[in-house]
Design a protein around this motif. Structure first.
Motif, PDB file in Angstrom:
ATOM      1  N   GLY A 151      27.795  54.467  48.376  1.00 47.97           N
ATOM      2  CA  GLY A 151      26.352  54.673  48.317  1.00 47.97           C
ATOM      3  C   GLY A 151      25.905  56.112  48.383  1.00 47.97           C
ATOM      4  N   THR A 152      26.822  57.048  48.661  1.00 48.22           N
ATOM      5  CA  THR A 152      26.447  58.468  48.686  1.00 48.22           C
ATOM      6  C   THR A 152      25.956  58.902  47.302  1.00 48.22           C
ATOM      7  OG1 THR A 152      28.011  59.017  50.448  1.00 48.22           O
ATOM      8  CG2 THR A 152      27.275  60.832  49.056  1.00 48.22           C
ATOM      9  N   ILE A 153      24.821  59.602  47.278  1.00 52.68           N
ATOM     10  CA  ILE A 153      24.246  60.113  46.028  1.00 52.68           C
ATOM     11  C   ILE A 153      24.590  61.586  45.926  1.00 52.68           C
ATOM     12  CG2 ILE A 153      22.154  60.420  44.664  1.00 52.68           C
ATOM     13  CD1 ILE A 153      20.854  58.263  46.515  1.00 52.68           C
ATOM     14  N   GLN A 154      25.408  61.934  44.935  1.00 51.27           N
ATOM     15  CA  GLN A 154      25.825  63.323  44.755  1.00 51.27           C
ATOM     16  C   GLN A 154      25.130  63.943  43.546  1.00 51.27           C
ATOM     17  OE1 GLN A 154      30.215  62.781  44.631  1.00 51.27           O
ATOM     18  NE2 GLN A 154      30.256  64.139  46.405  1.00 51.27           N
ATOM     19  N   LEU A 155      24.815  65.226  43.658  1.00 52.86           N
ATOM     20  CA  LEU A 155      24.218  65.970  42.553  1.00 52.86           C
ATOM     21  C   LEU A 155      25.322  66.709  41.802  1.00 52.86           C
ATOM     22  CD1 LEU A 155      21.642  66.981  41.088  1.00 52.86           C
ATOM     23  CD2 LEU A 155      21.638  68.915  42.692  1.00 52.86           C
ATOM     24  N   LEU A 156      25.475  66.391  40.522  1.00 51.35           N
ATOM     25  CA  LEU A 156      26.505  67.022  39.701  1.00 51.35           C
ATOM     26  C   LEU A 156      26.018  68.381  39.194  1.00 51.35           C
ATOM     27  CD1 LEU A 156      27.549  63.866  37.641  1.00 51.35           C
ATOM     28  CD2 LEU A 156      28.604  64.776  39.722  1.00 51.35           C
ATOM     29  N   PRO A 157      26.935  69.265  38.767  1.00 49.48           N
ATOM     30  CA  PRO A 157      26.537  70.582  38.243  1.00 49.48           C
ATOM     31  C   PRO A 157      25.572  70.495  37.069  1.00 49.48           C
ATOM     32  CG  PRO A 157      28.884  70.543  38.703  1.00 49.48           C
ATOM     33  CD  PRO A 157      28.401  69.131  38.873  1.00 49.48           C
ATOM     34  N   SER A 158      25.608  69.387  36.335  1.00 48.87           N
ATOM     35  CA  SER A 158      24.723  69.195  35.179  1.00 48.87           C
ATOM     36  C   SER A 158      23.282  68.899  35.587  1.00 48.87           C
ATOM     37  CB  SER A 158      25.239  68.038  34.323  1.00 48.87           C
ATOM     38  OG  SER A 158      25.198  66.818  35.056  1.00 48.87           O
ATOM     39  N   GLY A 159      23.043  68.637  36.878  1.00 47.85           N
ATOM     40  CA  GLY A 159      21.711  68.252  37.325  1.00 47.85           C
ATOM     41  C   GLY A 159      21.496  66.746  37.342  1.00 47.85           C
ATOM     42  N   GLN A 160      22.487  65.990  36.858  1.00 44.88           N
ATOM     43  CA  GLN A 160      22.442  64.531  36.925  1.00 44.88           C
ATOM     44  C   GLN A 160      23.047  64.074  38.255  1.00 44.88           C
ATOM     45  OE1 GLN A 160      20.789  62.908  34.658  1.00 44.88           O
ATOM     46  NE2 GLN A 160      20.541  64.696  33.333  1.00 44.88           N
ATOM     47  N   ILE A 161      22.875  62.813  38.578  1.00 46.50           N
ATOM     48  CA  ILE A 161      23.408  62.308  39.842  1.00 46.50           C
ATOM     49  C   ILE A 161      24.476  61.245  39.607  1.00 46.50           C
ATOM     50  CG2 ILE A 161      21.264  62.785  41.088  1.00 46.50           C
ATOM     51  CD1 ILE A 161      20.725  59.726  41.017  1.00 46.50           C
ATOM     52  N   ILE A 162      25.294  61.051  40.616  1.00 46.07           N
ATOM     53  CA  ILE A 162      26.265  59.963  40.630  1.00 46.07           C
ATOM     54  C   ILE A 162      26.166  59.280  41.983  1.00 46.07           C
ATOM     55  CG2 ILE A 162      28.143  61.490  41.409  1.00 46.07           C
ATOM     56  CD1 ILE A 162      30.062  59.698  39.780  1.00 46.07           C
ATOM     57  N   VAL A 163      26.138  57.943  41.964  1.00 51.14           N
ATOM     58  CA  VAL A 163      26.141  57.162  43.199  1.00 51.14           C
ATOM     59  C   VAL A 163      27.549  56.626  43.387  1.00 51.14           C
ATOM     60  CG1 VAL A 163      25.132  55.236  44.467  1.00 51.14           C
ATOM     61  CG2 VAL A 163      23.740  56.496  42.800  1.00 51.14           C
ATOM     62  N   LEU A 164      28.187  57.005  44.484  1.00 50.79           N
ATOM     63  CA  LEU A 164      29.554  56.573  44.739  1.00 50.79           C
ATOM     64  C   LEU A 164      29.581  55.087  45.078  1.00 50.79           C
ATOM     65  CD1 LEU A 164      30.945  59.618  46.745  1.00 50.79           C
ATOM     66  CD2 LEU A 164      30.858  59.239  44.276  1.00 50.79           C
ATOM     67  N   MET A 165      30.579  54.395  44.531  1.00 47.82           N
ATOM     68  CA  MET A 165      30.668  52.952  44.704  1.00 47.82           C
ATOM     69  C   MET A 165      31.956  52.583  45.450  1.00 47.82           C
ATOM     70  SD  MET A 165      27.752  52.156  43.464  1.00 47.82           S
ATOM     71  CE  MET A 165      27.731  50.374  43.266  1.00 47.82           C
ATOM     72  N   ALA A 166      32.401  51.356  45.327  1.00 45.00           N
ATOM     73  CA  ALA A 166      33.449  50.814  46.207  1.00 45.00           C
ATOM     74  C   ALA A 166      34.750  51.622  46.194  1.00 45.00           C
ATOM     75  CB  ALA A 166      33.734  49.364  45.836  1.00 45.00           C
ATOM     76  N   ASP A 167      35.150  52.141  45.045  1.00 45.08           N
ATOM     77  CA  ASP A 167      36.409  52.876  44.937  1.00 45.08           C
ATOM     78  C   ASP A 167      36.216  54.391  45.044  1.00 45.08           C
ATOM     79  OD1 ASP A 167      37.883  50.576  44.712  1.00 45.08           O
ATOM     80  OD2 ASP A 167      38.097  50.652  42.532  1.00 45.08           O
ATOM     81  N   HIS A 168      35.180  54.810  45.763  1.00 49.54           N
ATOM     82  CA  HIS A 168      34.857  56.224  45.916  1.00 49.54           C
ATOM     83  C   HIS A 168      35.980  56.994  46.594  1.00 49.54           C
ATOM     84  CE1 HIS A 168      34.251  55.905  50.279  1.00 49.54           C
ATOM     85  NE2 HIS A 168      33.759  54.702  50.015  1.00 49.54           N
ATOM     86  N   GLN A 169      35.991  58.308  46.354  1.00 49.61           N
ATOM     87  CA  GLN A 169      36.898  59.197  47.089  1.00 49.61           C
ATOM     88  C   GLN A 169      36.419  59.312  48.531  1.00 49.61           C
ATOM     89  OE1 GLN A 169      34.649  60.096  44.863  1.00 49.61           O
ATOM     90  NE2 GLN A 169      33.750  62.100  45.312  1.00 49.61           N
ATOM     91  N   THR A 170      37.228  59.896  49.390  1.00 49.57           N
ATOM     92  CA  THR A 170      36.850  60.003  50.810  1.00 49.57           C
ATOM     93  C   THR A 170      36.073  61.271  51.130  1.00 49.57           C
ATOM     94  OG1 THR A 170      39.004  60.983  51.321  1.00 49.57           O
ATOM     95  CG2 THR A 170      38.795  58.593  51.565  1.00 49.57           C
ATOM     96  N   SER A 171      36.127  62.281  50.264  1.00 54.66           N
ATOM     97  CA  SER A 171      35.371  63.513  50.499  1.00 54.66           C
ATOM     98  C   SER A 171      35.009  64.133  49.164  1.00 54.66           C
ATOM     99  CB  SER A 171      36.175  64.509  51.353  1.00 54.66           C
ATOM    100  OG  SER A 171      37.343  64.919  50.666  1.00 54.66           O
ATOM    101  N   GLY A 172      34.007  65.013  49.190  1.00 56.17           N
ATOM    102  CA  GLY A 172      33.583  65.663  47.956  1.00 56.17           C
ATOM    103  C   GLY A 172      32.796  66.927  48.244  1.00 56.17           C
ATOM    104  N   GLY A 173      32.714  67.799  47.239  1.00 55.57           N
ATOM    105  CA  GLY A 173      32.053  69.083  47.417  1.00 55.57           C
ATOM    106  C   GLY A 173      30.708  69.205  46.736  1.00 55.57           C
ATOM    107  N   TYR A 174      30.239  68.134  46.075  1.00 53.66           N
ATOM    108  CA  TYR A 174      28.920  68.182  45.457  1.00 53.66           C
ATOM    109  C   TYR A 174      27.835  67.929  46.505  1.00 53.66           C
ATOM    110  CZ  TYR A 174      31.319  67.737  40.922  1.00 53.66           C
ATOM    111  OH  TYR A 174      32.118  67.932  39.834  1.00 53.66           O
ATOM    112  N   PRO A 175      26.635  68.478  46.302  1.00 56.14           N
ATOM    113  CA  PRO A 175      25.543  68.231  47.250  1.00 56.14           C
ATOM    114  C   PRO A 175      25.257  66.736  47.411  1.00 56.14           C
ATOM    115  CG  PRO A 175      24.962  70.002  45.741  1.00 56.14           C
ATOM    116  CD  PRO A 175      26.235  69.409  45.231  1.00 56.14           C
ATOM    117  N   ARG A 176      25.075  66.316  48.672  1.00 52.00           N
ATOM    118  CA  ARG A 176      24.772  64.914  48.980  1.00 52.00           C
ATOM    119  C   ARG A 176      23.262  64.787  49.175  1.00 52.00           C
ATOM    120  NH1 ARG A 176      28.469  64.977  54.118  1.00 52.00           N
ATOM    121  NH2 ARG A 176      27.377  66.969  54.136  1.00 52.00           N
ATOM    122  N   LEU A 177      22.615  64.258  48.148  1.00 51.30           N
ATOM    123  CA  LEU A 177      21.155  64.146  48.198  1.00 51.30           C
ATOM    124  C   LEU A 177      20.699  63.012  49.102  1.00 51.30           C
ATOM    125  CD1 LEU A 177      20.202  64.717  44.449  1.00 51.30           C
ATOM    126  CD2 LEU A 177      20.515  66.407  46.281  1.00 51.30           C
TER     127      LEU A 177
END
Length: 278
Positions: free
Chosen positions: A195-221
């Motif tokens: 459910g984490t909403i990350q902001l991609l470098p393109s300005g679009q977003i991605i919502v992490l789902m069941a098979d998400h990674q455990t950590s990430g470096g994109y902004p968490r909106l």
């Protein structure tokens, strides 16, 4: 059960396996965990028992023994020996019967829970759920929400986001007018969740789902609230959603309300069993 046809991406999923994130292993599990719980409760199974997660075209299944089944989540127009059956109700399937799915009516993922038919098992016959068709996804503010410009903060809640064809069990990419940050900065990788909403470098977003990674470096909106994750999980390509920010307290209240509804269902099933056993 014998699979006559496998279908697309049919897998057995439970509620996820926790305790290994420190090793980089995510919980995974079903995309629509609420449906998994509902179906297992209806069959008086353990809530975490794996059930079949299906996409369309779905499998064809031959039952090799008498089995009680219940289907929920997406509506794939299920039939037993070509006779229509409905979602969300327990059904006794006889040896030799074949379960088929004719067409996609609504939703993205259907779930099949089963229980061996035994003389002392009384299946609950009431309807347990209805599909949520609303198009609002509620979220709580994330650690990096304040990096957005004031214009993008407003835009985030006032424009439609379309689910991209590049979406999968790891994350749903959402297309809309690009969001902007005040200043670009490098972030240290931080923990993320379903459910984490990350902001991609393109300005679009991605919502992490069941098979998400455990950590990430994109902004968490933000993070999609738990009760709305199943709605998002059931969306198809090009589905349009609006995001609405809520407080943590409101998110907790909604989750508590959902848990109370599940407890009511369990109580109804116990009452049903007691009534029919006496």
């Amino acid at each position: 059960m014998k699979f006559i046809k496998k279908g697309i991406l049919s897998t057995y999923q439970n509620l996820g396996n926790n305790g290994l994130r420190h090793l980089g292993v995510n919980p995974s599990g079903a995309m629509d965990r609420f449906t998994v719980r509902l179906l297992n409760i209806a069959l008086q199974n353990d809530e975490n028992q794996p059930i079949l997660e299906m996409h369309f075209p779905a499998p064809e299944i031959l039952f090799e023994e008498d089995t009680v089944i219940i289907i929920g989540g997406a509506d794939f127009s299920a039939t037993i020996d070509n006779e229509p059956i409905v979602n969300w109700k327990t059904i006794l399937v006889k040896t030799g019967n074949i379960l088929r799915f004719k067409k996609l009516i609504a939703g993205s993922r259907a779930y099949l829970a089963t229980k061996k038919s035994e003389n002392n098992f009384l299946p609950y016959i009431g309807q347990v759920s209805n599909f949520d068709h609303s198009k609002t996804i509620r979220f709580t503010e994330g650690n990096e929400f304040e990096l957005l410009t004031e214009k993008s903060k407003k835009s985030f809640e006032n424009q439609g986001f379309n689910t991209s064809k590049d979406s999968n069990r790891m994350g749903f990419r959402m297309n809309a007018e690009a969001l902007e940050v005040k200043t670009k900065k490098e972030l240290v990788s931080s923990a993320v969740d379903f459910g984490t909403i990350q902001l991609l470098p393109s300005g679009q977003i991605i919502v992490l789902m069941a098979d998400h990674q455990t950590s990430g470096g994109y902004p968490r909106l933000g993070n999609v609230i738990s009760v709305d994750l199943p709605k998002l999980a059931q969306s198809n390509m090009n589905s349009t959603f609006m995001f609405k920010k809520v407080s943590v307290e409101e998110a907790e209240d909604l989750l508590l309300k959902q848990e109370l509804e599940l407890q009511k269902l369990k109580t109804s099933i116990r009452f049903f069993n007691d009534k029919h056993k006496n």
